[in-house]
Every structure is written in C-alpha cells, then in structure tokens.
Design a protein around this motif. Sequence first.
Motif, PDB file in Angstrom:
ATOM      1  N   LYS A 303       0.036 -14.182   3.627  1.00  0.00           N
ATOM      2  CA  LYS A 303       0.722 -15.430   3.622  1.00  0.00           C
ATOM      3  C   LYS A 303       1.982 -15.257   2.987  1.00  0.00           C
ATOM      4  CE  LYS A 303       0.167 -20.236   2.086  1.00  0.00           C
ATOM      5  NZ  LYS A 303      -0.744 -21.004   1.482  1.00  0.00           N
ATOM      6  N   MET A 304       2.330 -14.367   2.299  1.00  0.00           N
ATOM      7  CA  MET A 304       3.778 -14.093   1.567  1.00  0.00           C
ATOM      8  C   MET A 304       4.190 -13.409   2.628  1.00  0.00           C
ATOM      9  SD  MET A 304       4.521 -15.115  -1.410  1.00  0.00           S
ATOM     10  CE  MET A 304       6.058 -14.108  -1.857  1.00  0.00           C
ATOM     11  N   GLN A 305       3.797 -12.438   3.343  1.00  0.00           N
ATOM     12  CA  GLN A 305       4.428 -11.544   4.295  1.00  0.00           C
ATOM     13  C   GLN A 305       4.858 -12.486   5.542  1.00  0.00           C
ATOM     14  OE1 GLN A 305       1.738  -8.539   4.844  1.00  0.00           O
ATOM     15  NE2 GLN A 305       2.628  -7.369   2.757  1.00  0.00           N
ATOM     16  N   ASN A 306       3.816 -13.054   5.998  1.00  0.00           N
ATOM     17  CA  ASN A 306       3.994 -13.881   7.272  1.00  0.00           C
ATOM     18  C   ASN A 306       4.895 -15.108   7.017  1.00  0.00           C
ATOM     19  OD1 ASN A 306       2.592 -12.025   8.498  1.00  0.00           O
ATOM     20  ND2 ASN A 306       0.834 -13.212   8.963  1.00  0.00           N
ATOM     21  N   GLU A 307       4.463 -15.881   5.822  1.00  0.00           N
ATOM     22  CA  GLU A 307       5.395 -17.100   6.041  1.00  0.00           C
ATOM     23  C   GLU A 307       6.594 -17.034   5.447  1.00  0.00           C
ATOM     24  OE1 GLU A 307       3.968 -20.939   3.693  1.00  0.00           O
ATOM     25  OE2 GLU A 307       2.447 -20.804   5.069  1.00  0.00           O
ATOM     26  N   LEU A 308       6.821 -16.167   4.217  1.00  0.00           N
ATOM     27  CA  LEU A 308       7.908 -16.077   3.456  1.00  0.00           C
ATOM     28  C   LEU A 308       8.514 -14.650   3.622  1.00  0.00           C
ATOM     29  CD1 LEU A 308       7.041 -17.791   0.236  1.00  0.00           C
ATOM     30  CD2 LEU A 308       7.879 -18.781   2.198  1.00  0.00           C
ATOM     31  N   GLY A 309       8.226 -13.909   4.695  1.00  0.00           N
ATOM     32  CA  GLY A 309       8.773 -12.494   5.016  1.00  0.00           C
ATOM     33  C   GLY A 309       9.138 -11.787   3.717  1.00  0.00           C
ATOM     34  N   TRP A 310       8.207 -11.793   2.672  1.00  0.00           N
ATOM     35  CA  TRP A 310       8.332 -10.993   1.675  1.00  0.00           C
ATOM     36  C   TRP A 310       7.760  -9.593   1.551  1.00  0.00           C
ATOM     37  CZ3 TRP A 310       4.441  -9.003  -1.750  1.00  0.00           C
ATOM     38  CH2 TRP A 310       4.891  -8.730  -2.967  1.00  0.00           C
ATOM     39  N   LYS A 311       8.362  -8.749   1.272  1.00  0.00           N
ATOM     40  CA  LYS A 311       7.568  -7.578   0.999  1.00  0.00           C
ATOM     41  C   LYS A 311       8.377  -6.518  -0.168  1.00  0.00           C
ATOM     42  CE  LYS A 311       9.319  -4.278   4.530  1.00  0.00           C
ATOM     43  NZ  LYS A 311      10.559  -4.946   4.814  1.00  0.00           N
ATOM     44  N   PRO A 312       7.256  -5.905  -0.961  1.00  0.00           N
ATOM     45  CA  PRO A 312       7.739  -5.190  -2.087  1.00  0.00           C
ATOM     46  C   PRO A 312       8.590  -3.967  -1.615  1.00  0.00           C
ATOM     47  CG  PRO A 312       5.439  -5.026  -1.960  1.00  0.00           C
ATOM     48  CD  PRO A 312       5.837  -6.018  -0.994  1.00  0.00           C
ATOM     49  N   LYS A 313       9.444  -3.829  -2.538  1.00  0.00           N
ATOM     50  CA  LYS A 313      10.407  -2.696  -2.583  1.00  0.00           C
ATOM     51  C   LYS A 313      10.321  -1.383  -2.996  1.00  0.00           C
ATOM     52  CE  LYS A 313      14.947  -5.352  -2.176  1.00  0.00           C
ATOM     53  NZ  LYS A 313      15.245  -6.365  -3.083  1.00  0.00           N
ATOM     54  N   TYR A 314       9.501  -1.682  -4.013  1.00  0.00           N
ATOM     55  CA  TYR A 314       8.867  -0.228  -4.701  1.00  0.00           C
ATOM     56  C   TYR A 314       7.471   0.047  -4.331  1.00  0.00           C
ATOM     57  CZ  TYR A 314      12.326  -0.728  -8.645  1.00  0.00           C
ATOM     58  OH  TYR A 314      13.415  -0.877  -9.303  1.00  0.00           O
ATOM     59  N   ASP A 315       7.448   1.431  -3.978  1.00  0.00           N
ATOM     60  CA  ASP A 315       5.894   2.093  -3.718  1.00  0.00           C
ATOM     61  C   ASP A 315       5.668   2.488  -5.294  1.00  0.00           C
ATOM     62  OD1 ASP A 315       6.330   4.963  -4.125  1.00  0.00           O
ATOM     63  OD2 ASP A 315       7.892   4.491  -2.651  1.00  0.00           O
ATOM     64  N   PHE A 316       4.457   2.595  -5.346  1.00  0.00           N
ATOM     65  CA  PHE A 316       3.906   2.813  -6.985  1.00  0.00           C
ATOM     66  C   PHE A 316       4.289   4.169  -7.456  1.00  0.00           C
ATOM     67  CE2 PHE A 316       0.746   4.030  -9.954  1.00  0.00           C
ATOM     68  CZ  PHE A 316       0.730   2.859 -10.832  1.00  0.00           C
ATOM     69  N   GLU A 317       4.676   5.268  -6.751  1.00  0.00           N
ATOM     70  CA  GLU A 317       5.144   6.369  -7.304  1.00  0.00           C
ATOM     71  C   GLU A 317       6.397   6.294  -7.956  1.00  0.00           C
ATOM     72  OE1 GLU A 317       4.262   9.853  -4.468  1.00  0.00           O
ATOM     73  OE2 GLU A 317       5.814  11.183  -5.898  1.00  0.00           O
ATOM     74  N   THR A 318       7.280   5.791  -7.021  1.00  0.00           N
ATOM     75  CA  THR A 318       8.832   5.488  -7.382  1.00  0.00           C
ATOM     76  C   THR A 318       8.610   4.656  -8.379  1.00  0.00           C
ATOM     77  OG1 THR A 318       9.258   5.511  -4.990  1.00  0.00           O
ATOM     78  CG2 THR A 318      11.050   4.910  -6.435  1.00  0.00           C
ATOM     79  N   GLY A 319       7.918   3.323  -8.416  1.00  0.00           N
ATOM     80  CA  GLY A 319       8.089   2.318  -9.368  1.00  0.00           C
ATOM     81  C   GLY A 319       7.602   2.940 -10.880  1.00  0.00           C
ATOM     82  N   LEU A 320       6.384   3.869 -10.709  1.00  0.00           N
ATOM     83  CA  LEU A 320       6.010   4.501 -12.013  1.00  0.00           C
ATOM     84  C   LEU A 320       6.948   5.581 -12.707  1.00  0.00           C
ATOM     85  CD1 LEU A 320       3.400   4.408 -13.837  1.00  0.00           C
ATOM     86  CD2 LEU A 320       2.715   6.554 -12.481  1.00  0.00           C
ATOM     87  N   ARG A 321       7.295   6.213 -11.872  1.00  0.00           N
ATOM     88  CA  ARG A 321       8.534   7.069 -12.236  1.00  0.00           C
ATOM     89  C   ARG A 321       9.638   6.362 -13.078  1.00  0.00           C
ATOM     90  NH1 ARG A 321      10.972  12.019 -12.351  1.00  0.00           N
ATOM     91  NH2 ARG A 321       9.084  13.116 -11.754  1.00  0.00           N
ATOM     92  N   GLN A 322      10.126   5.369 -12.297  1.00  0.00           N
ATOM     93  CA  GLN A 322      11.320   4.440 -12.748  1.00  0.00           C
ATOM     94  C   GLN A 322      10.973   3.789 -13.976  1.00  0.00           C
ATOM     95  OE1 GLN A 322      11.173   0.799 -13.099  1.00  0.00           O
ATOM     96  NE2 GLN A 322      13.362   0.065 -12.607  1.00  0.00           N
ATOM     97  N   THR A 323       9.696   3.506 -14.145  1.00  0.00           N
ATOM     98  CA  THR A 323       9.043   2.640 -15.428  1.00  0.00           C
ATOM     99  C   THR A 323       8.909   3.765 -16.607  1.00  0.00           C
ATOM    100  OG1 THR A 323       7.935   1.255 -14.210  1.00  0.00           O
ATOM    101  CG2 THR A 323       7.319   1.392 -16.438  1.00  0.00           C
TER     102      THR A 323
END
Length: 356
Positions: A303-323
């Motif tokens: 619903k977030m993707q179709n109605e509001l055009g939202w998608k996350p920018k981080y994949d888990f590997e990149t996000g975990l490393r940044q964190t």
Amino acid sequence: MKVIVTGGAGFIGSAVCRLMTGLKGYEVLNIDKLTYAGDLRTLASISARDNYHFAHQDICNRDAIVKIFDDFQPDAVMHLAAESHVDRSIDGPADFIQTNVVGTFNLLDVARAYFDKLPADKRSQFRFHHISTDEVYGSLGSEGLFTEETAYAPTSPYSASKASSDHLVQAWHHTYGLPIVISNCSNNYGPYQFPEKLIPLMALNLLHGKKLPVYGEGLNTRDWLHVEDHAEALVKILTEGRIGEKYNVGGCNELTNIDVVKRIFDTVQEIVPDISFENFDEAVTYVKDRPGHDWRYAIDPTKMQNELGWKPKYDFETGLRQTIEWYVNNREWWEPILKSKYAGERLGSAKGQADA
Ligand code: NAD
Ligand code: DAU
C-alpha cells in the motif's frame, strides 16, 4: 506547515525532526518528557534552526499540552512519544499503560478540542498522525505477511499498549471526526538508537569484548528498516496519506536474529579488526528466551509503494555498515549512556538466568 512531534528526542522522533526541519515549509515543535530514552544531543544539529522548537513536557499533562496547542497553533500532530522497549514492558508495564494508553488518550482529547475550534479552512488541512508498530498484529508463523487488514493480536505489554492506542485513535476518528492516519512499522535501526535494542547492544558489546546474548535459539525473525527510510515514509504519510487510513511500513528485510548478529559481528570485525573474539561462535552466548517472544514479524508494504510511491533507500547491508560506523565514530554519544543510564544488562524477567 506547523507540526507538533511528540517524542522528538527519541530514536525515530529525532530522525523525523532532523528531516522535517531541513525541508522547506515546515516548522516543528517537539514535545518530549526526556525519559531515559530521550536525549537532546540527538537534536544538536538542528537545535539552532529557526523552524525547530522544544517543549520539555509529559504528554499526560493535559493543561500543559492544551497551552502548547493554543500557543503553537499546529496544522498537524505526529505522535511518536511512547515507552518503546518490549523487555522493559515485561519488567514494568505501568509506564507503558500510562504513556502509551493514557498519554495517547490525553493527546487525542486535546487535539479534538483544538480541532473543533479551528476555522473551516484550517480544519480541512489538520491531521493527527499516530505512529505505531507491526507488533500490534501479534506473531506470524513461518508463512505470510502483515497487511493493513491483518487482525490485531498483541502479545506483550508493550504491543498491547500500542494496540490500545491505535484503537483509541481509530475511535476518535469514527466517533468525533478527528482526521487521523495511522502507520505501523517494522523494526528500525540506525544512528542514535538507545543501546537496549538488538543492533546497538550487540555492536557495543563487541567493542567492549562482551559476549552477544542471543535469546532462545536466535531463530526469531524481524523485518528491518533504516530509521531515515522510516522518517521519509512518515512525512509522506502525513502529507499524502488518506484520512482514516492505516499504512504498513517495512523494508522487506526479513532476517533471523542469529543472522543479524552474525552480520553485526562480521561488520564490526571489518571496521575494528582487533576485537576480542577469534570467531563468531566464540562471541555468541545463547540465553534464556524472552517470555512470550513473538516468533516472526514481516510487513507487506504494497500500500505504501502503490499509493504513496514510497520505497526505502537503504538495503540492509549498506544501512548496517553505516550504523555500525556511526557507533564506532560516536563514542561520545553512547559512552555517557552506558555509564549513567544503561550498562547493557539483561532486561525482561530473566534475572539470574542469563547464560544457558
Ligand atoms: P524511543 O524509546 O527511542 O523514544 C521515545 C521518546 O518518547 C523519548 O524521547 C521519550 O523521552 C519520549 N517519551 C516517553 N514518554 C513520554 C511522555 N509521557 N511524554 C512525552 N514524551 C515521552 O522510541 P522510538 O524507538 O523512537 O519509537 C518511537 C515511536 O515509534 C514509538 O511510538 C514506537 O512505538 C514506534 N515504533 C518504534 C519502532 C522501533 O523499531 N523502534 C518500530 C515501529 C514503531
Ligand atoms: O517491530 C517493531 C518493534 O521493534 C518496535 O515496535 C519496538 O519499539 C522495538 O523495540 C522493536 O521491538 P523488538 O522486541 O523486536 O526489538 P529488540 O531490539 O528488543 O529485539 C529484536 C529481536 O532480538 C527480538 O526478537 C529479541 C532479540 N534480542 C534482543 C535483545 C535486546 C536478542 O536475541 N538479544 C538481545 O539482547
């Protein structure tokens, strides 16, 4: 747009304040009680901005909240203030009922009285956005995903208190016409997360040569989303979401806990090669399970993707490393927390039974 953000000194609320005060056209008033989980240092980068304000206040204090609404004249409320840690809700549920249930009731009641007095043009713009969790849906087995239609079946004192608050918010919409929207998100991770939560706890344990306490067999599954992706989703829901609707937010990053902990181990080892453990098996300790431990959460974000055009920018590997890089490079943020607020001890009714 003038927005009241409650809980803006917490992990997700501070990401929302940092994001919104950097966008054109927003003025933010953060209401926060500064419990153990609230920390104004998370807002140091924006505290001097003209469009950021802070009120040190408890959402349960009705008179104070009425005055804040009257003085600030918000166009919207984003309600994040809560007791948020499942293990603490097992040890001491009273604060969860007080803030998450009574506090949400109080805020709704004040918002409703304020909304009723607004002129028509302002009323049509007003929104009360309640920020909630996927834990209200209870636990999944090995199949299936939580959709917006999944029935509520909370299991912990925390999730029961959040489910109660969701129901109150729905009731204020259906009964009194308060324009609300609710979002239910999966597990967040990222900078400035209090070190009681899985990812920072494990990373900081490794930096201190302490073992990694995995509950049960480590096969429970969570669905991880970077906090900055959640903050962007929340602004979209506030501004583009349909009144009276629910939106499920998740990153489609389902992992067992043991897999997450292994990835944390590998990433810390790469960044800080001289950690105390030779290998992962030496670092892990399987400890007594969390009472009532939900098996699996997984969000269907269609619903977030179709109605509001939202998608996350981080994949888990990149996000975990940044964190993890953030925790390694920001000792001055977490060292005082470990010294004065929480030293990494086991929470959640397992005292004296730590290592299996
Ligand atoms: P957090 O514990 O990091 O922060 C909570 C904030 O609320 C703190 O700043 C605290 O001082 C404030 N607060 C607590 N009681 C208050 C009161 N009575 N009056 C005013 N302020 C008060 O929590 P978080 O992880 O940032 O979660 C924020 C919201 O998002 C919560 O509603 C939580 O249920 C929801 N949520 C969290 C996650 C997650 O993974 N952390 C996922 C989905 C939804
Ligand atoms: O799903 C959304 C929820 O995610 C939010 O609503 C909550 O506010 C947030 O705290 C989080 O709840 P969890 O209980 O899933 O998060 P926590 O970080 O406490 O634990 C994640 C998983 O890791 C869980 O299955 C328990 C396990 N765990 C946790 C700790 C602290 C361990 O195995 N060892 C630990 O030491």
